[in-house]
Design a protein around this motif. Structure first.
Motif, short mmCIF file in Angstrom:
data_model
loop_
_atom_site.label_atom_id
_atom_site.label_comp_id
_atom_site.label_asym_id
_atom_site.label_seq_id
_atom_site.Cartn_x
_atom_site.Cartn_y
_atom_site.Cartn_z
N PRO A 59 -3.28 7.36 -5.62
CA PRO A 59 -4.02 8.31 -5.12
C PRO A 59 -4.79 8.65 -6.31
O PRO A 59 -5.96 9.51 -6.06
CB PRO A 59 -2.98 9.38 -4.86
N HIS A 60 -4.41 8.52 -7.51
CA HIS A 60 -5.12 9.20 -8.80
C HIS A 60 -5.50 8.06 -9.84
O HIS A 60 -4.66 7.98 -10.81
CB HIS A 60 -4.06 10.34 -9.52
N THR A 69 2.41 8.54 -8.75
CA THR A 69 2.10 9.85 -9.12
C THR A 69 1.23 10.17 -10.42
O THR A 69 0.48 11.08 -10.57
CB THR A 69 3.02 11.09 -9.10
N ARG A 71 0.96 4.06 -2.97
CA ARG A 71 0.53 5.52 -2.75
C ARG A 71 1.72 6.34 -3.04
O ARG A 71 1.35 7.54 -3.48
CB ARG A 71 0.52 5.77 -1.04
N ARG A 72 2.90 5.87 -3.61
CA ARG A 72 3.71 6.88 -4.30
C ARG A 72 3.54 7.14 -5.76
O ARG A 72 4.39 7.87 -6.44
CB ARG A 72 5.29 5.98 -4.02
N GLU A 115 0.88 -1.24 -0.06
CA GLU A 115 -0.03 0.06 0.04
C GLU A 115 0.88 1.25 -0.03
O GLU A 115 0.44 2.15 -0.68
CB GLU A 115 -1.01 -0.05 1.19
N ARG A 163 -7.45 1.16 -4.66
CA ARG A 163 -7.57 2.05 -3.29
C ARG A 163 -6.47 2.43 -2.84
O ARG A 163 -6.25 3.28 -2.13
CB ARG A 163 -7.97 0.93 -2.33
N SER A 164 -5.29 1.92 -3.24
CA SER A 164 -3.88 2.43 -2.96
C SER A 164 -3.11 3.53 -3.76
O SER A 164 -2.44 4.46 -3.00
CB SER A 164 -3.07 1.26 -2.63
N ASP A 184 -11.53 4.36 -6.20
CA ASP A 184 -10.93 3.22 -5.36
C ASP A 184 -11.37 1.95 -5.64
O ASP A 184 -11.36 1.08 -5.07
CB ASP A 184 -11.21 3.30 -3.96
#
Length: 85
Positions: free
Chosen positions: A48-49, A21, A18-19, A14, A45-46, A54
């Motif tokens: 961000p974009h 971009t 999340r890293r 996760e 879900r993990s 999700d």
């Protein structure tokens, strides 16, 4: 596939996801036994974009993982959505 772990040395899956971009399309095939849908939703879900929040996009196919190569119209539709961003 089993030896690759995107979370290795990155504080877990996760945290690694999340890293990311880039705007991301997460797409799965409902009959894919190599990459099951629950894993695709975990990815969505993990990151961000993602294009669809999700939840991953789920395509229906009788061809399992090969559906990515056979369901060309459906895959192309979602790739066009990604390229338009």
């Amino acid at each position: 596939m089993n030896s690759h772990d995107v979370g290795r040395d990155r504080d877990g899956v996760e945290d690694a996801l999340r890293r990311v971009t880039a705007t991301t399309l997460v797409l799965g095939i409902d009959s894919d036994r190599l990459f099951p849908i629950d894993g695709q939703h975990r990815i969505a879900r993990s990151i961000p974009h993602t294009l669809d929040g999700d939840e991953s996009v789920v395509l229906t196919s009788d061809f399992g993982h090969d559906g990515f190569l056979i369901e060309t119209a459906a895959v192309a539709h979602h790739l066009r959505r990604l390229f338009a961003t």
